[in-house]
Design a protein around this motif. Sequence first.
Motif, mmCIF file in Angstrom:
data_model
loop_
_atom_site.group_PDB
_atom_site.id
_atom_site.type_symbol
_atom_site.label_atom_id
_atom_site.label_comp_id
_atom_site.label_asym_id
_atom_site.label_seq_id
_atom_site.Cartn_x
_atom_site.Cartn_y
_atom_site.Cartn_z
ATOM 1 N N SER A 59 0.832 -1.206 0.000
ATOM 2 C CA SER A 59 0.000 0.000 0.000
ATOM 3 C C SER A 59 0.868 1.258 0.000
ATOM 4 C CB SER A 59 -0.905 0.013 1.233
ATOM 5 O OG SER A 59 -0.121 0.140 2.414
ATOM 6 N N ARG A 60 0.211 2.393 -0.218
ATOM 7 C CA ARG A 60 0.884 3.673 -0.125
ATOM 8 C C ARG A 60 0.964 4.109 1.335
ATOM 9 N NH1 ARG A 60 -0.109 8.204 -4.457
ATOM 10 N NH2 ARG A 60 1.853 8.741 -3.414
ATOM 11 N N VAL A 61 1.952 4.944 1.623
ATOM 12 C CA VAL A 61 2.166 5.403 2.996
ATOM 13 C C VAL A 61 0.963 6.196 3.493
ATOM 14 C CG1 VAL A 61 3.625 6.849 4.471
ATOM 15 C CG2 VAL A 61 4.665 5.401 2.726
ATOM 16 N N LYS A 62 0.394 7.039 2.651
ATOM 17 C CA LYS A 62 -0.712 7.883 3.082
ATOM 18 C C LYS A 62 -1.970 7.072 3.403
ATOM 19 C CE LYS A 62 -2.450 8.872 -1.585
ATOM 20 N NZ LYS A 62 -2.749 9.948 -2.566
ATOM 21 N N ASP A 63 -2.092 5.869 2.844
ATOM 22 C CA ASP A 63 -3.216 5.003 3.181
ATOM 23 C C ASP A 63 -2.958 4.222 4.470
ATOM 24 O OD1 ASP A 63 -4.602 5.747 0.861
ATOM 25 O OD2 ASP A 63 -3.581 4.223 -0.330
ATOM 26 N N ALA A 64 -1.702 3.884 4.711
ATOM 27 C CA ALA A 64 -1.367 3.048 5.858
ATOM 28 C C ALA A 64 -1.313 3.816 7.171
ATOM 29 C CB ALA A 64 -0.029 2.348 5.620
ATOM 30 N N PHE A 65 -0.918 5.080 7.136
ATOM 31 C CA PHE A 65 -0.714 5.840 8.360
ATOM 32 C C PHE A 65 -1.634 7.058 8.380
ATOM 33 C CE2 PHE A 65 3.239 3.569 7.625
ATOM 34 C CZ PHE A 65 3.511 3.034 8.868
ATOM 35 N N GLN A 66 -2.295 7.248 9.531
ATOM 36 C CA GLN A 66 -3.163 8.397 9.695
ATOM 37 C C GLN A 66 -2.374 9.676 9.947
ATOM 38 O OE1 GLN A 66 -7.135 7.506 11.795
ATOM 39 N NE2 GLN A 66 -5.654 6.264 12.877
ATOM 40 N N ASP A 67 -1.260 9.562 10.658
ATOM 41 C CA ASP A 67 -0.454 10.727 10.998
ATOM 42 C C ASP A 67 1.003 10.309 11.079
ATOM 43 O OD1 ASP A 67 0.231 9.950 13.889
ATOM 44 O OD2 ASP A 67 -1.967 9.866 13.894
ATOM 45 N N PRO A 68 1.916 11.250 11.001
ATOM 46 C CA PRO A 68 3.346 10.920 11.013
ATOM 47 C C PRO A 68 3.820 10.318 12.330
ATOM 48 C CG PRO A 68 3.025 13.295 11.113
ATOM 49 C CD PRO A 68 1.689 12.695 10.814
ATOM 50 N N SER A 69 3.112 10.593 13.433
ATOM 51 C CA SER A 69 3.546 10.041 14.727
ATOM 52 C C SER A 69 3.519 8.516 14.700
ATOM 53 C CB SER A 69 2.628 10.564 15.838
ATOM 54 O OG SER A 69 2.678 11.970 15.916
ATOM 55 N N ALA A 70 2.508 7.941 14.072
ATOM 56 C CA ALA A 70 2.425 6.487 13.983
ATOM 57 C C ALA A 70 3.593 5.935 13.175
ATOM 58 C CB ALA A 70 1.087 6.078 13.360
ATOM 59 N N TYR A 71 3.923 6.601 12.071
ATOM 60 C CA TYR A 71 5.043 6.127 11.256
ATOM 61 C C TYR A 71 6.361 6.213 12.024
ATOM 62 C CZ TYR A 71 8.435 5.822 7.471
ATOM 63 O OH TYR A 71 9.500 5.451 6.690
ATOM 64 N N VAL A 72 6.581 7.334 12.691
ATOM 65 C CA VAL A 72 7.833 7.524 13.430
ATOM 66 C C VAL A 72 7.964 6.499 14.555
ATOM 67 C CG1 VAL A 72 9.085 9.136 14.922
ATOM 68 C CG2 VAL A 72 7.962 9.972 12.857
ATOM 69 N N ALA A 73 6.845 6.121 15.184
ATOM 70 C CA ALA A 73 6.895 5.162 16.292
ATOM 71 C C ALA A 73 7.093 3.736 15.807
ATOM 72 C CB ALA A 73 5.602 5.263 17.108
ATOM 73 N N ILE A 74 6.544 3.407 14.629
ATOM 74 C CA ILE A 74 6.551 2.022 14.164
ATOM 75 C C ILE A 74 7.752 1.709 13.280
ATOM 76 C CG2 ILE A 74 5.269 0.379 12.714
ATOM 77 C CD1 ILE A 74 2.713 1.765 13.688
ATOM 78 N N GLU A 75 8.248 2.675 12.540
ATOM 79 C CA GLU A 75 9.316 2.424 11.569
ATOM 80 C C GLU A 75 10.564 1.784 12.177
ATOM 81 O OE1 GLU A 75 12.786 3.110 9.107
ATOM 82 O OE2 GLU A 75 12.349 4.132 11.023
ATOM 83 N N PRO A 76 11.009 2.181 13.372
ATOM 84 C CA PRO A 76 12.217 1.530 13.931
ATOM 85 C C PRO A 76 12.048 0.035 14.180
ATOM 86 C CG PRO A 76 11.776 3.614 15.043
ATOM 87 C CD PRO A 76 10.583 3.329 14.208
ATOM 88 N N LEU A 77 10.826 -0.445 14.345
ATOM 89 C CA LEU A 77 10.612 -1.875 14.588
ATOM 90 C C LEU A 77 10.961 -2.720 13.373
ATOM 91 C CD1 LEU A 77 7.152 -1.685 16.427
ATOM 92 C CD2 LEU A 77 9.415 -1.926 17.465
ATOM 93 N N PHE A 78 11.066 -2.087 12.212
ATOM 94 C CA PHE A 78 11.290 -2.836 10.972
ATOM 95 C C PHE A 78 12.589 -2.416 10.289
ATOM 96 C CE2 PHE A 78 6.753 -2.807 11.758
ATOM 97 C CZ PHE A 78 6.385 -4.122 11.511
ATOM 98 N N ASP A 79 13.572 -2.007 11.094
ATOM 99 C CA ASP A 79 14.861 -1.607 10.530
ATOM 100 C C ASP A 79 15.528 -2.754 9.771
ATOM 101 O OD1 ASP A 79 14.808 1.008 11.284
ATOM 102 O OD2 ASP A 79 15.862 0.701 13.180
ATOM 103 N N LYS A 80 15.370 -3.982 10.273
ATOM 104 C CA LYS A 80 16.021 -5.132 9.650
ATOM 105 C C LYS A 80 15.132 -5.831 8.618
ATOM 106 C CE LYS A 80 18.837 -6.077 13.741
ATOM 107 N NZ LYS A 80 19.231 -7.093 14.764
ATOM 108 N N GLU A 81 13.930 -5.327 8.420
ATOM 109 C CA GLU A 81 13.014 -5.934 7.453
ATOM 110 C C GLU A 81 12.911 -5.068 6.207
ATOM 111 O OE1 GLU A 81 11.993 -8.827 7.884
ATOM 112 O OE2 GLU A 81 12.187 -9.165 10.045
ATOM 113 N N LYS A 82 12.394 -5.651 5.165
ATOM 114 C CA LYS A 82 12.205 -4.933 3.892
ATOM 115 C C LYS A 82 10.752 -4.508 3.720
ATOM 116 C CE LYS A 82 16.458 -5.561 2.620
ATOM 117 N NZ LYS A 82 16.917 -6.329 3.787
ATOM 118 N N TYR A 83 10.078 -4.315 4.846
ATOM 119 C CA TYR A 83 8.677 -3.899 4.812
ATOM 120 C C TYR A 83 8.322 -3.272 6.150
ATOM 121 C CZ TYR A 83 7.970 -8.136 7.574
ATOM 122 O OH TYR A 83 8.042 -9.097 8.545
#
Length: 500
Positions: free
Chosen positions: A363-387
Amino acid sequence: MAPINLNVKQSANSTTATIAASSPDILVRETLRISANLASSSPLLDTPPALTLPASQQSTVRFICCEEIDGRRWNYVADADAGGGFKKNSFRALTLHSPQAPLDGLMSFVRSYVVPEGFPDSVTPSYVPYMTWRALKHFFGGAMGVFTTQTLLSSVGVSRNRATPGAVAINWILKDGAGRVGKMLFARQGKKFDYDLKQLRFAGDLLMELGAGVELATAAVPHLFLPLACAANVAKNVAAVTSTSTRTPIYKAFAKGENIGDVTAKGECVGNIADLLGTGLSIWIAKRNPSLVTTFSLLSCGYILSSYREVKSVVLHTLNCARFSVAVDSFIKTGRVPTLCEGNMNENIFSFPWKDRPVVLGSRVKDAFQDPSAYVAIEPLFDKEKYIVTYNPSKCKVYAVLKDQAKSDDILKAAFHAHVLLNFVNSSNESKVSSQNQRENINSNAMQRVSDLASCIADSCKIVTNTYGLFKNKANEQGWTMSESLLNPGRARLCQLDDR
């Protein structure tokens, strides 16, 4: 990443003055364009340099991520507030590319109808001459059809008036032409015939029955013959495309060894025999003058039931979205992957490709996340993943955002992780339900806080790390064939900042 302070000082340069007078979105776009050019020319620049705007337009914009679709990139930014958070409704996508030329857009639209995806690399060199001659043949055949139809209708004595055979022929040709247009437009769905062929095969049979019903209605309103006949022919031609496109993969599932041609020939022979027997039965019934509506209703029920059972009886070895969901759900609940027969029997035939599904892959980022805070909080959990996998409470869907380095196995793992997270979310929601009223409002109450969502996703990451390999091994033992293309991932990819 530190916030980007956009404060550009007054300058005599006319370009800077023009930028300063434009809208905030243009200011941000130009800032990111300059930053991207500087970053590409100097390996020491990891973040865009700070620029200063006039005091009246001072604002702090924070770069969130970069996304790419078919070679075009978007930068996601948001306005930061004084408390270190983000301003409401400030999350937006900015493109660094100039708008696509109208001619390029038109050619892209035409190519989506007349050539396969990935052309010319996806086909052999003989594809172009073959399709060229085929198009010419159909052109001349269609032209001759007008005259042959008019001649046949005139020969059987449609009317003694010379103008009538021509008028009837034109109406008949218009009806057939509408059907061909419908067939051509629906051919754009070609790739869906590969991964959702059962669902599309059944949908095609429903369309065929709908077309037959519309044709039957022309007897009640003969003055509306042309529009009704055109609509019916469109539906029946779309159904014919679906039947033809899904026939070979279904026959291939039955073939053992290199006997696909023999299986296809015998299957078509059985179908023709049954068609002739059905025609004979209908002639025998018609001589008794039964109720047209009653007879058609009974035959329709038998047709739809037979079609449903026919599709359900097909056992495919591949895992599309519907069968993948069945396999993962069974694995989570029981620890085992269903057999080929079990997975196909439990597949939801009514899960048509155009329906909304609880899991969106690629999906696109704008569909997956309601606000940037969610992205900033979740993105570090997937540093070693390709998704990146997340849940959007406002849409009640799990989204898997793929990174540009994602390979086939990464996409499969993302799909597995998305279903695991969906199971987590559903379990969490069910545990919070104490009454029917709470159940009705659960999507607005549960999983709302970013911290709760991040905690749930972190737990799902641990489970996926420990179980994904086991799931793949058990699926292979049962004979399942997994391919990311059968899961129909979206084309959007998350780009790394240092790759800009």
